[in-house]
Write a protein that holds these residues in place. Structure first.
Motif, short mmCIF file in Angstrom:
data_model
loop_
_atom_site.label_atom_id
_atom_site.label_comp_id
_atom_site.label_asym_id
_atom_site.label_seq_id
_atom_site.Cartn_x
_atom_site.Cartn_y
_atom_site.Cartn_z
N UNK A 176 -36.08 3.75 -3.72
CA UNK A 176 -36.00 5.11 -3.19
C UNK A 176 -36.85 5.24 -1.92
N UNK A 177 -38.02 4.62 -1.94
CA UNK A 177 -38.89 4.67 -0.77
C UNK A 177 -38.23 3.99 0.44
N UNK A 178 -37.42 2.95 0.18
CA UNK A 178 -36.73 2.25 1.26
C UNK A 178 -35.51 3.03 1.76
N UNK A 179 -35.03 3.98 0.94
CA UNK A 179 -33.91 4.81 1.37
C UNK A 179 -32.56 4.47 0.78
N UNK A 180 -32.52 3.66 -0.29
CA UNK A 180 -31.25 3.31 -0.92
C UNK A 180 -30.68 4.49 -1.70
N UNK A 181 -29.35 4.62 -1.76
CA UNK A 181 -28.73 5.66 -2.60
C UNK A 181 -29.14 5.48 -4.05
N UNK A 182 -29.51 6.58 -4.70
CA UNK A 182 -30.08 6.50 -6.05
C UNK A 182 -29.11 6.97 -7.14
N UNK A 183 -27.96 7.51 -6.76
CA UNK A 183 -26.96 7.83 -7.77
C UNK A 183 -26.86 9.27 -8.18
N UNK A 184 -27.78 10.10 -7.73
CA UNK A 184 -27.73 11.52 -8.11
C UNK A 184 -27.90 11.70 -9.61
N UNK A 185 -26.95 12.42 -10.24
CA UNK A 185 -27.05 12.68 -11.67
C UNK A 185 -26.41 11.58 -12.52
N UNK A 186 -26.01 10.46 -11.89
CA UNK A 186 -25.44 9.32 -12.60
C UNK A 186 -26.47 8.19 -12.62
N UNK A 187 -26.65 7.57 -13.79
CA UNK A 187 -27.58 6.43 -13.89
C UNK A 187 -26.89 5.22 -13.28
N UNK A 188 -27.29 4.86 -12.10
CA UNK A 188 -26.67 3.74 -11.39
C UNK A 188 -27.49 2.46 -11.45
N UNK A 189 -28.60 2.48 -12.18
CA UNK A 189 -29.44 1.29 -12.35
C UNK A 189 -29.22 0.74 -13.75
N UNK A 190 -28.47 -0.35 -13.86
CA UNK A 190 -28.11 -0.92 -15.15
C UNK A 190 -28.92 -2.20 -15.34
N UNK A 191 -29.99 -2.06 -16.13
CA UNK A 191 -30.96 -3.14 -16.27
C UNK A 191 -30.61 -4.04 -17.46
N UNK A 192 -31.11 -5.27 -17.44
CA UNK A 192 -30.92 -6.19 -18.56
C UNK A 192 -31.63 -5.65 -19.80
N UNK A 193 -30.94 -5.73 -20.92
CA UNK A 193 -31.47 -5.32 -22.24
C UNK A 193 -31.80 -3.83 -22.30
N UNK A 194 -31.24 -3.06 -21.39
CA UNK A 194 -31.40 -1.61 -21.47
C UNK A 194 -30.64 -1.06 -22.68
N UNK A 195 -29.54 -1.76 -23.04
CA UNK A 195 -28.78 -1.48 -24.26
C UNK A 195 -28.66 -2.78 -25.04
N UNK A 196 -28.37 -2.70 -26.34
CA UNK A 196 -28.34 -3.92 -27.15
C UNK A 196 -27.39 -4.99 -26.64
N UNK A 197 -26.24 -4.60 -26.07
CA UNK A 197 -25.26 -5.59 -25.63
C UNK A 197 -25.37 -5.91 -24.15
N UNK A 198 -26.44 -5.47 -23.50
CA UNK A 198 -26.63 -5.76 -22.08
C UNK A 198 -27.62 -6.91 -21.93
N UNK A 199 -27.11 -8.13 -22.07
CA UNK A 199 -27.95 -9.30 -21.92
C UNK A 199 -27.99 -9.76 -20.47
N UNK A 200 -28.36 -11.03 -20.26
CA UNK A 200 -28.45 -11.55 -18.89
C UNK A 200 -27.08 -11.71 -18.25
N UNK A 201 -26.05 -11.98 -19.06
CA UNK A 201 -24.68 -11.98 -18.54
C UNK A 201 -24.30 -10.53 -18.23
N UNK A 202 -23.64 -10.32 -17.10
CA UNK A 202 -23.46 -8.96 -16.60
C UNK A 202 -22.09 -8.35 -16.90
N UNK A 203 -21.23 -9.08 -17.62
CA UNK A 203 -19.88 -8.60 -17.89
C UNK A 203 -19.83 -7.27 -18.61
N UNK A 204 -20.71 -7.07 -19.60
CA UNK A 204 -20.69 -5.81 -20.35
C UNK A 204 -21.11 -4.64 -19.47
#
Length: 284
Positions: free
Chosen positions: A167-195
Motif C-alpha cells: 500500500x505504501x508503494x501504491x499498489x491497488x489493494x482491492x477495495x472491499x474485495x480480499x485480493x491478497x490470497x496467502x498460503x495456508x490462509x484456508x485449509x486447502x490453500x497450500x503452496x500449490x496455487x491451483x485452489x
C-alpha cells in the motif's frame, strides 16, 4: 645496521607477512551460489529492462484479452459461462511485484540459506521495493476496472506487513474485495496455487497470470526436470500470451528440480546435482 642487514630484515619480514596476507585473503566472503544472480537482479540495467519488457507485453496482452471474451489465463480452473464474468488479473508477489533482493544479499553475506523465521523477519521489516513496471501495470489494470489479485506463498501471518508494504508503494489493494490470497490462509490453500486460482476464477474471468516461477502458472512444478519440460511444452502457446514470466535466476523450483526438491540434502549434494545436469563443452 648495514644496507645488507636492512635488506635481509626486509626479506625476513616479507616472508613472515606472506602467511598473514594469505590468511586474510581466505577470510574474505565465502562463495555462495546466488551471488552472480543476485548481483544481476539488484544492480544490472539488463534485469530492469527485462522486467519492463515483460510488463509492457502484459499491458498489450491485457487490452487484447479485454476484447476477446473467450480469453482466459486459467484454463484448468475457469469453467462454465466465464465469458460474462468481470475481469481480473493474477500476480505473484515475490520477485513479480516486490523486489526482495535485500534478503538475498543478507543470505549471501551471512552465508545462509532460506529459513522461514528469517524470511518472516524480513517481511515484517516492510522494506521490499517495486519491481520495474509492476506498479504501472497494476495501476493500468485497476484503472480499467480489472480486479488485481495477488496469489502469494507468503504466509497468512505475513499478510499484514505485506499489505502495508505494498500500500505504501501504491499498489491497488482491492477495495472491499480480499485480493491478497496467502498460503495456508484456508485449509486447502497450500503452496500449490491451483485452489487459489480456482477461487478467483469462480467469480472473475482471469485475463492474465504473471509470475517468476513455474508454480505461479501450473501446479505440476515440483516434478523432475523432464516432467517440468513436458508441462512447459504442453502449454507452449500460453507463454507470452496469457501467461507472462518475470526473470528470476536467484531462486525457484528450477533451482531445486535437479535434486528432486529434496531440501534435506546437504548443500554440497545439492550443488553436485545441479552441476551433474549441466551440459558441458568437453574442452580443448
Amino acid at each position: 645496521m648495514t644496507m645488507r642487514h636492512l635488506r635481509a630484515l626486509a626479506l625476513s619480514l616479507a616472508v613472515l607477512a606472506a602467511p598473514i596476507a594469505a590468511a586474510r585473503a581466505q577470510d574474505g566472503p565465502p562463495p555462495h551460489d546466488a551471488l552472480l544472480a543476485t548481483l544481476w537482479m539488484q544492480r544490472s540495467v539488463e534485469y530492469k529492462a527485462s522486467c519492463l519488457a515483460a510488463y509492457t507485453l502484459a499491458r498489450i496482452r491485457l487490452d487484447q484479452a479485454l476484447a476477446d471474451t473467450k480469453w482466459t489465463a486459467a484454463p484448468a480452473e475457469q469453467s462454465g459461462a466465464y465469458e460474462s464474468l468481470p475481469p481480473a488479473v493474477i500476480l505473484d508477489i515475490d520477485e513479480t511485484v516486490l523486489d526482495n533482493s535485500a534478503y538475498q544479499v543478507w543470505m549471501i553475506k551471512a552465508d545462509q540459506t532460506f529459513d522461514s523465521k528469517t524470511w518472516t523477519k524480513f517481511v515484517s521489516a516492510e522494506m521490499s521495493t517495486a519491481i520495474p513496471g509492476a506498479l504501472e501495470f497494476t495501476r493500468y489494470a485497476d484503472a480499467k476496472g480489472i480486479k488485481v489479485f495477488y496469489i502469494t506463498n507468503r504466509s497468512a501471518e505475513e499478510e499484514a506487513p505485506t499489505r502495508r508494504n505494498m500500500e505504501r508503494l501504491g499498489f491497488p489493494m482491492g477495495g472491499n474485495v480480499d485480493t491478497f490470497l496467502m498460503a495456508r490462509e484456508r485449509p486447502d490453500w497450500g503452496s500449490a496455487k491451483g485452489t487459489r486460482r480456482a477461487h478467483v476464477a469462480k467469480d472473475y474471468r482471469v485475463l492474465l497470470s504473471l509470475g517468476d516461477n513455474f508454480g505461479d502458472f501450473v501446479d505440476a512444478y515440483r516434478g523432475s526436470e523432464a516432467d517440468r519440460l513436458k508441462v512447459y511444452q504442453e502449454n507452449i502457446e500460453r507463454w507470452g500470451r496469457e501467461w507472462i514470466m518475470l526473470p528470476n535466476p536467484s531462486y525457484g523450483s528450477f533451482d531445486t528440480a535437479p535434486y528432486l526438491h529434496d531440501f534435506k540434502q546437504p548443500r554440497a549434494a545439492q550443488r553436485k546435482a545441479k552441476l551433474d545436469v549441466l551440459q558441458s563443452w568437453p574442452g580443448p
